[in-house]
Design a protein around this motif. Structure first.
Motif, PDB file in Angstrom:
ATOM      1  N   ARG A   1       0.802  -1.227   0.000  1.00 16.01           N
ATOM      2  CA  ARG A   1       0.000   0.000   0.000  1.00 16.01           C
ATOM      3  C   ARG A   1       0.831   1.272   0.000  1.00 16.01           C
ATOM      4  N   GLY A   2       1.676   1.451   1.002  1.00 16.59           N
ATOM      5  CA  GLY A   2       2.403   2.711   1.151  1.00 16.59           C
ATOM      6  C   GLY A   2       3.426   2.941   0.061  1.00 16.59           C
ATOM      7  N   ARG A   3       4.490   2.162   0.086  1.00 21.00           N
ATOM      8  CA  ARG A   3       5.543   2.319  -0.910  1.00 21.00           C
ATOM      9  C   ARG A   3       5.061   1.941  -2.298  1.00 21.00           C
ATOM     10  N   THR A   4       4.318   0.828  -2.385  1.00 16.37           N
ATOM     11  CA  THR A   4       3.802   0.407  -3.687  1.00 16.37           C
ATOM     12  C   THR A   4       2.843   1.447  -4.240  1.00 16.37           C
ATOM     13  N   GLY A   5       1.914   1.912  -3.420  1.00 14.57           N
ATOM     14  CA  GLY A   5       0.967   2.931  -3.881  1.00 14.57           C
ATOM     15  C   GLY A   5       1.657   4.217  -4.286  1.00 14.57           C
ATOM     16  N   THR A   6       2.678   4.616  -3.530  1.00 20.36           N
ATOM     17  CA  THR A   6       3.433   5.827  -3.864  1.00 20.36           C
ATOM     18  C   THR A   6       4.149   5.657  -5.194  1.00 20.36           C
ATOM     19  N   ALA A   7       4.797   4.504  -5.375  1.00 18.90           N
ATOM     20  CA  ALA A   7       5.504   4.244  -6.635  1.00 18.90           C
ATOM     21  C   ALA A   7       4.524   4.175  -7.801  1.00 18.90           C
TER      22      ALA A   7
ATOM     23  N   ARG B   1      -6.453   2.830   0.357  1.00 16.37           N
ATOM     24  CA  ARG B   1      -5.515   3.215   1.420  1.00 16.37           C
ATOM     25  C   ARG B   1      -4.079   3.331   0.911  1.00 16.37           C
ATOM     26  N   ALA B   2      -3.900   3.394  -0.397  1.00 18.03           N
ATOM     27  CA  ALA B   2      -2.556   3.535  -0.974  1.00 18.03           C
ATOM     28  C   ALA B   2      -1.972   4.902  -0.625  1.00 18.03           C
ATOM     29  N   VAL B   3      -0.661   4.979  -0.599  1.00 14.94           N
ATOM     30  CA  VAL B   3       0.085   6.197  -0.257  1.00 14.94           C
ATOM     31  C   VAL B   3      -0.268   6.535   1.198  1.00 14.94           C
ATOM     32  N   GLU B   4       0.434   5.898   2.118  1.00 16.10           N
ATOM     33  CA  GLU B   4       0.017   5.887   3.517  1.00 16.10           C
ATOM     34  C   GLU B   4       0.376   7.118   4.339  1.00 16.10           C
ATOM     35  N   THR B   5       1.456   7.806   4.004  1.00 16.82           N
ATOM     36  CA  THR B   5       1.880   8.903   4.876  1.00 16.82           C
ATOM     37  C   THR B   5       1.774  10.254   4.163  1.00 16.82           C
ATOM     38  N   PRO B   6       1.666  11.325   4.934  1.00 21.27           N
ATOM     39  CA  PRO B   6       1.663  12.658   4.319  1.00 21.27           C
ATOM     40  C   PRO B   6       2.951  12.926   3.526  1.00 21.27           C
ATOM     41  N   PHE B   7       4.079  12.371   3.991  1.00 18.38           N
ATOM     42  CA  PHE B   7       5.344  12.566   3.281  1.00 18.38           C
ATOM     43  C   PHE B   7       5.307  11.891   1.911  1.00 18.38           C
ATOM     44  N   GLN B   8       4.705  10.708   1.856  1.00 20.98           N
ATOM     45  CA  GLN B   8       4.579  10.006   0.580  1.00 20.98           C
ATOM     46  C   GLN B   8       3.664  10.774  -0.368  1.00 20.98           C
ATOM     47  N   ALA B   9       2.558  11.300   0.143  1.00 25.21           N
ATOM     48  CA  ALA B   9       1.643  12.071  -0.704  1.00 25.21           C
ATOM     49  C   ALA B   9       2.334  13.327  -1.241  1.00 25.21           C
ATOM     50  N   ARG B  10       3.112  13.996  -0.393  1.00 23.00           N
ATOM     51  CA  ARG B  10       3.841  15.178  -0.839  1.00 23.00           C
ATOM     52  C   ARG B  10       4.894  14.802  -1.883  1.00 23.00           C
ATOM     53  N   PHE B  11       5.556  13.660  -1.694  1.00 22.44           N
ATOM     54  CA  PHE B  11       6.542  13.182  -2.664  1.00 22.44           C
ATOM     55  C   PHE B  11       5.894  13.029  -4.041  1.00 22.44           C
ATOM     56  N   VAL B  12       4.699  12.447  -4.079  1.00 23.52           N
ATOM     57  CA  VAL B  12       3.990  12.269  -5.355  1.00 23.52           C
ATOM     58  C   VAL B  12       3.614  13.623  -5.949  1.00 23.52           C
ATOM     59  N   ARG B  13       3.083  14.522  -5.137  1.00 23.31           N
ATOM     60  CA  ARG B  13       2.680  15.841  -5.653  1.00 23.31           C
ATOM     61  C   ARG B  13       3.859  16.607  -6.241  1.00 23.31           C
ATOM     62  N   ARG B  14       5.053  16.372  -5.705  1.00 23.13           N
ATOM     63  CA  ARG B  14       6.246  17.058  -6.194  1.00 23.13           C
ATOM     64  C   ARG B  14       6.961  16.287  -7.305  1.00 23.13           C
TER      65      ARG B  14
END
Length: 149
Positions: free
Chosen positions: A95-101, A127-140
């Motif tokens: 979910r987290g890392r996979t969703g972010t990637a 529930r993919a992209v689990e943390t606010p840091f991961q979401a910000r990484f994607v937005r950037r």
């Protein structure tokens, strides 16, 4: 290449280009059906060997990739290979890392970065992209040169 992923199988994501990529959690059993032909594994430590081609990107759980340039290169390879191979992207839970990637991969494939997290949550896992840091990484994350495919 063998037969492609079943687009209706769990974890299989259709990118805007039509390419299919499977996301999954490595803690769960390997899904039934054909094996991947290439895998990108997002873990803090090198994963055990698999019977197909693979690439490892160091990415500790609940964090960001240790080397963002390596992730970008790995996602470029995923996008290229997904044009003709069964490709999976996986971390421990899927979910987290996979969703972010997968969200970053969607950006490389044409989804605007500001829309990529909701896009992945709607099409892959709510529930993919689990943390606010991961979401910000994607937005950037920007499509950059990889979008000229």
């Amino acid at each position: 290449m063998g037969r492609p992923w079943d687009p209706d199988a769990p974890g299989v994501l259709r990118l805007p280009s039509g390419r299919l990529v499977r996301g999954r959690g490595l803690r769960r059993p390997l899904p039934a059906g054909p094996l991947p032909e290439f895998g990108l594994y997002l873990l803090g430590r090198r994963p055990p060997p698999v019977a197909w081609a693979e690439r490892w990107t160091r990415w500790p759980d609940f964090r960001l990739p240790a080397d963002p340039a390596d992730l970008r290169a790995a996602l470029g390879e995923v996008l290229d290979r997904a044009a003709g191979e069964r490709v999976e992207v996986a971390c421990a839970g899927g979910r987290g890392r996979t969703g972010t990637a997968l969200a970053c991969l969607a950006v490389l494939d044409g989804v605007p970065a500001a829309e990529a997290v909701p896009w992945i949550r709607q099409r892959y896992d709510a529930r993919a992209v689990e943390t606010p840091f991961q979401a910000r990484f994607v937005r950037r994350f920007s499509g950059g040169p990889a979008t000229a495919r």
